[in-house]
Design a protein around this motif. Sequence first.
Motif, PDB file in Angstrom:
ATOM      1  N   VAL A  12     -17.142  17.466  27.252  1.00  0.00           N
ATOM      2  CA  VAL A  12     -17.499  18.744  26.614  1.00  0.00           C
ATOM      3  C   VAL A  12     -18.077  19.708  27.640  1.00  0.00           C
ATOM      4  O   VAL A  12     -17.738  20.895  27.668  1.00  0.00           O
ATOM      5  N   GLY A  13     -18.958  19.213  28.516  1.00  0.00           N
ATOM      6  CA  GLY A  13     -19.666  20.081  29.446  1.00  0.00           C
ATOM      7  C   GLY A  13     -18.767  20.865  30.375  1.00  0.00           C
ATOM      8  O   GLY A  13     -19.028  22.051  30.652  1.00  0.00           O
ATOM      9  N   SER A  14     -17.705  20.252  30.870  1.00  0.00           N
ATOM     10  CA  SER A  14     -16.804  20.957  31.786  1.00  0.00           C
ATOM     11  C   SER A  14     -16.119  22.126  31.088  1.00  0.00           C
ATOM     12  O   SER A  14     -15.965  23.210  31.668  1.00  0.00           O
ATOM     13  N   ARG A  15     -15.734  21.921  29.845  1.00  0.00           N
ATOM     14  CA  ARG A  15     -15.094  22.994  29.085  1.00  0.00           C
ATOM     15  C   ARG A  15     -16.111  24.071  28.707  1.00  0.00           C
ATOM     16  O   ARG A  15     -15.812  25.269  28.713  1.00  0.00           O
ATOM     17  N   LEU A  16     -17.326  23.634  28.378  1.00  0.00           N
ATOM     18  CA  LEU A  16     -18.373  24.586  28.000  1.00  0.00           C
ATOM     19  C   LEU A  16     -18.758  25.472  29.172  1.00  0.00           C
ATOM     20  O   LEU A  16     -18.921  26.695  29.006  1.00  0.00           O
ATOM     21  N   ALA A  17     -18.930  24.893  30.359  1.00  0.00           N
ATOM     22  CA  ALA A  17     -19.302  25.685  31.534  1.00  0.00           C
ATOM     23  C   ALA A  17     -18.269  26.781  31.791  1.00  0.00           C
ATOM     24  O   ALA A  17     -18.623  27.935  32.081  1.00  0.00           O
ATOM     25  N   ALA A  18     -16.995  26.438  31.656  1.00  0.00           N
ATOM     26  CA  ALA A  18     -15.934  27.425  31.863  1.00  0.00           C
ATOM     27  C   ALA A  18     -15.991  28.531  30.808  1.00  0.00           C
ATOM     28  O   ALA A  18     -15.845  29.719  31.128  1.00  0.00           O
ATOM     29  N   ALA A  19     -16.215  28.147  29.543  1.00  0.00           N
ATOM     30  CA  ALA A  19     -16.257  29.126  28.460  1.00  0.00           C
ATOM     31  C   ALA A  19     -17.459  30.054  28.591  1.00  0.00           C
ATOM     32  O   ALA A  19     -17.364  31.262  28.321  1.00  0.00           O
ATOM     33  N   LEU A  20     -18.598  29.506  28.982  1.00  0.00           N
ATOM     34  CA  LEU A  20     -19.797  30.327  29.167  1.00  0.00           C
ATOM     35  C   LEU A  20     -19.601  31.332  30.294  1.00  0.00           C
ATOM     36  O   LEU A  20     -19.985  32.501  30.187  1.00  0.00           O
ATOM     37  N   GLU A  21     -19.013  30.866  31.387  1.00  0.00           N
ATOM     38  CA  GLU A  21     -18.761  31.761  32.521  1.00  0.00           C
ATOM     39  C   GLU A  21     -17.791  32.866  32.114  1.00  0.00           C
ATOM     40  O   GLU A  21     -17.975  34.034  32.465  1.00  0.00           O
ATOM     41  N   GLU A  22     -16.768  32.499  31.360  1.00  0.00           N
ATOM     42  CA  GLU A  22     -15.799  33.490  30.889  1.00  0.00           C
ATOM     43  C   GLU A  22     -16.453  34.513  29.969  1.00  0.00           C
ATOM     44  O   GLU A  22     -16.066  35.684  29.938  1.00  0.00           O
ATOM     45  N   ALA A  23     -17.484  34.076  29.221  1.00  0.00           N
ATOM     46  CA  ALA A  23     -18.193  34.983  28.314  1.00  0.00           C
ATOM     47  C   ALA A  23     -19.225  35.849  29.039  1.00  0.00           C
ATOM     48  O   ALA A  23     -19.902  36.662  28.409  1.00  0.00           O
ATOM     49  N   GLY A  24     -19.352  35.666  30.352  1.00  0.00           N
ATOM     50  CA  GLY A  24     -20.223  36.530  31.133  1.00  0.00           C
ATOM     51  C   GLY A  24     -21.604  35.979  31.424  1.00  0.00           C
ATOM     52  O   GLY A  24     -22.456  36.694  31.969  1.00  0.00           O
ATOM     53  N   HIS A  25     -21.841  34.708  31.091  1.00  0.00           N
ATOM     54  CA  HIS A  25     -23.147  34.111  31.343  1.00  0.00           C
ATOM     55  C   HIS A  25     -23.212  33.531  32.762  1.00  0.00           C
ATOM     56  O   HIS A  25     -22.192  33.166  33.347  1.00  0.00           O
ATOM     57  N   GLU A  26     -24.428  33.477  33.301  1.00  0.00           N
ATOM     58  CA  GLU A  26     -24.648  32.884  34.616  1.00  0.00           C
ATOM     59  C   GLU A  26     -24.908  31.391  34.419  1.00  0.00           C
ATOM     60  O   GLU A  26     -25.939  31.003  33.887  1.00  0.00           O
ATOM     61  N   VAL A  27     -23.978  30.564  34.842  1.00  0.00           N
ATOM     62  CA  VAL A  27     -24.001  29.136  34.524  1.00  0.00           C
ATOM     63  C   VAL A  27     -24.516  28.314  35.699  1.00  0.00           C
ATOM     64  O   VAL A  27     -24.034  28.462  36.838  1.00  0.00           O
ATOM     65  N   ARG A  28     -25.477  27.453  35.405  1.00  0.00           N
ATOM     66  CA  ARG A  28     -25.908  26.432  36.349  1.00  0.00           C
ATOM     67  C   ARG A  28     -25.385  25.100  35.835  1.00  0.00           C
ATOM     68  O   ARG A  28     -25.687  24.698  34.714  1.00  0.00           O
ATOM     69  N   ALA A  29     -24.609  24.446  36.653  1.00  0.00           N
ATOM     70  CA  ALA A  29     -23.991  23.176  36.265  1.00  0.00           C
ATOM     71  C   ALA A  29     -24.820  22.029  36.829  1.00  0.00           C
ATOM     72  O   ALA A  29     -24.808  21.788  38.045  1.00  0.00           O
ATOM     73  N   MET A  30     -25.550  21.329  35.975  1.00  0.00           N
ATOM     74  CA  MET A  30     -26.419  20.257  36.452  1.00  0.00           C
ATOM     75  C   MET A  30     -25.622  18.980  36.675  1.00  0.00           C
ATOM     76  O   MET A  30     -24.865  18.535  35.813  1.00  0.00           O
ATOM     77  N   THR A  31     -25.820  18.399  37.837  1.00  0.00           N
ATOM     78  CA  THR A  31     -25.109  17.181  38.206  1.00  0.00           C
ATOM     79  C   THR A  31     -25.954  16.391  39.195  1.00  0.00           C
ATOM     80  O   THR A  31     -26.760  16.966  39.937  1.00  0.00           O
ATOM     81  N   ARG A  32     -25.764  15.085  39.199  1.00  0.00           N
ATOM     82  CA  ARG A  32     -26.509  14.255  40.156  1.00  0.00           C
ATOM     83  C   ARG A  32     -25.954  14.395  41.566  1.00  0.00           C
ATOM     84  O   ARG A  32     -26.625  14.081  42.541  1.00  0.00           O
ATOM     85  N   ARG A  33     -24.715  14.870  41.687  1.00  0.00           N
ATOM     86  CA  ARG A  33     -24.088  15.008  43.004  1.00  0.00           C
ATOM     87  C   ARG A  33     -23.486  16.413  43.146  1.00  0.00           C
ATOM     88  O   ARG A  33     -22.267  16.584  43.065  1.00  0.00           O
ATOM     89  N   PRO A  34     -24.339  17.404  43.355  1.00  0.00           N
ATOM     90  CA  PRO A  34     -23.829  18.788  43.430  1.00  0.00           C
ATOM     91  C   PRO A  34     -22.823  19.013  44.543  1.00  0.00           C
ATOM     92  O   PRO A  34     -21.953  19.884  44.440  1.00  0.00           O
ATOM     93  N   GLU A  35     -22.906  18.217  45.620  1.00  0.00           N
ATOM     94  CA  GLU A  35     -21.981  18.387  46.741  1.00  0.00           C
ATOM     95  C   GLU A  35     -20.549  18.027  46.364  1.00  0.00           C
ATOM     96  O   GLU A  35     -19.592  18.454  47.021  1.00  0.00           O
ATOM     97  N   ARG A  36     -20.384  17.249  45.288  1.00  0.00           N
ATOM     98  CA  ARG A  36     -19.045  16.857  44.847  1.00  0.00           C
ATOM     99  C   ARG A  36     -18.517  17.725  43.703  1.00  0.00           C
ATOM    100  O   ARG A  36     -17.353  17.600  43.315  1.00  0.00           O
ATOM    101  N   TYR A  37     -19.362  18.577  43.154  1.00  0.00           N
ATOM    102  CA  TYR A  37     -18.965  19.354  41.968  1.00  0.00           C
ATOM    103  C   TYR A  37     -18.049  20.505  42.373  1.00  0.00           C
ATOM    104  O   TYR A  37     -18.362  21.285  43.286  1.00  0.00           O
TER     105      TYR A  37
END
Length: 313
Positions: A12-37
Amino acid sequence: MKVLVTGASGFVGSRLAAALEEAGHEVRAMTRRPERYDGPGTPVAGDVGDEDSLRTALQGAEAAYYLVHSLDDPDFERKDADAARAFARAAAAAGVGRIIYLGGLGKDDDRLSKHLRSRREVERLLGGTGVPVTVLRAGIVVGHGGVSWEMTRQLVAHLPAMVTPRWVSTRTQPIAVADVVRYLVGVLEAPEATGRVFEVGGPEVLTYLQMLIRVADIQNRHLFVVPVPLLSPQLSSRWLALVTDVDLATGRSLIDSMTNEVVVTDDAVRSVVPFEPMDYDAMVMTALVERARERRRRVGDRRGGWLSRGARR
C-alpha cells in the motif's frame, strides 16, 4: 502538506507515496534502508523499533501515515503494540498534527481473531499521546503484491480441485488497493475526517469461496471445491504454506481472521471522499494486468542484462 509515509516500499505504501506526490504533497518515505529506496518522495531513515529514529523522521511532518504490521512474526501482537506506542510518543514529540492508520474491518462485539484484535489495539495506542488519529478499516485488499490477493490467486492457479475449510463461507467486502489509496489521500485532505474511524470496502459482499470462483472464471479455469468443515486453522495454514508463497506464520494469522465476517456496516466515508469503488471483477483484472506487466518488465531486464554482458565480451 509535509507527510511521512511509513512502509513506503510496501504494497500500500508505495502506491500511496506516489499518489500523495501526484496530489502535490511533500512526501517523506520512511524506510530502514534509505540508500536503497528508489520510489516516490524523499527517503528518510526510520525504524518502528527505534523511537529516536522515529522522532528524527517525523520532525516537521504535518501528518503521518502508519502502515506497519508484523504478521509474519509469531509474536506480532507484542511487536505491533510496542511499535504503535513508540510511534505515538514520537509523533507527539515532533508536533505531528494527524496520524492516519489503515486497520481491519470486523465487529467489536464479535470474537475477533488475534490479528484483528491487534489492529484494534494499534488504533487505540496510536492515539494514546493525544495526536488525532484517522482510521480506515478495510477487509481484503486486492492488488498485485498484496498477501491476501496472492493467496487467492495462487490457490486458483495451483489447485484445479481443492479441499476447503469452513472459512470459505465467511463473508467479506473486498476493496481494490487503488481505492484504498484514494481513500487514504482523501481523508488527509478532509479536515472533517480528523479523529474519526471509517469503514471502507468495494461495492460487493462476497464469501471467500465466491471470490475464488470468480477469479477462476475470469481466467477461464474450472475450480472444483470440496468443503471440509473440520479442517482446523493450523492444518489450513500448513496447507496454504504448501501450495502458495504465504509463509506459515502469516497464513495462520490470515486464516484465523477469516472466521470473522469483515463487512462494511457504516458507509460514512462515502460522504467525505465521494467516488464509486471498483467492483470485484475489475479489481481482479487490474491485479492480473499489473502482474503480467511486471513479469514482462523482469523478462526485459534479464534480456537487457544478457545483451549487455554479451556486448562486454
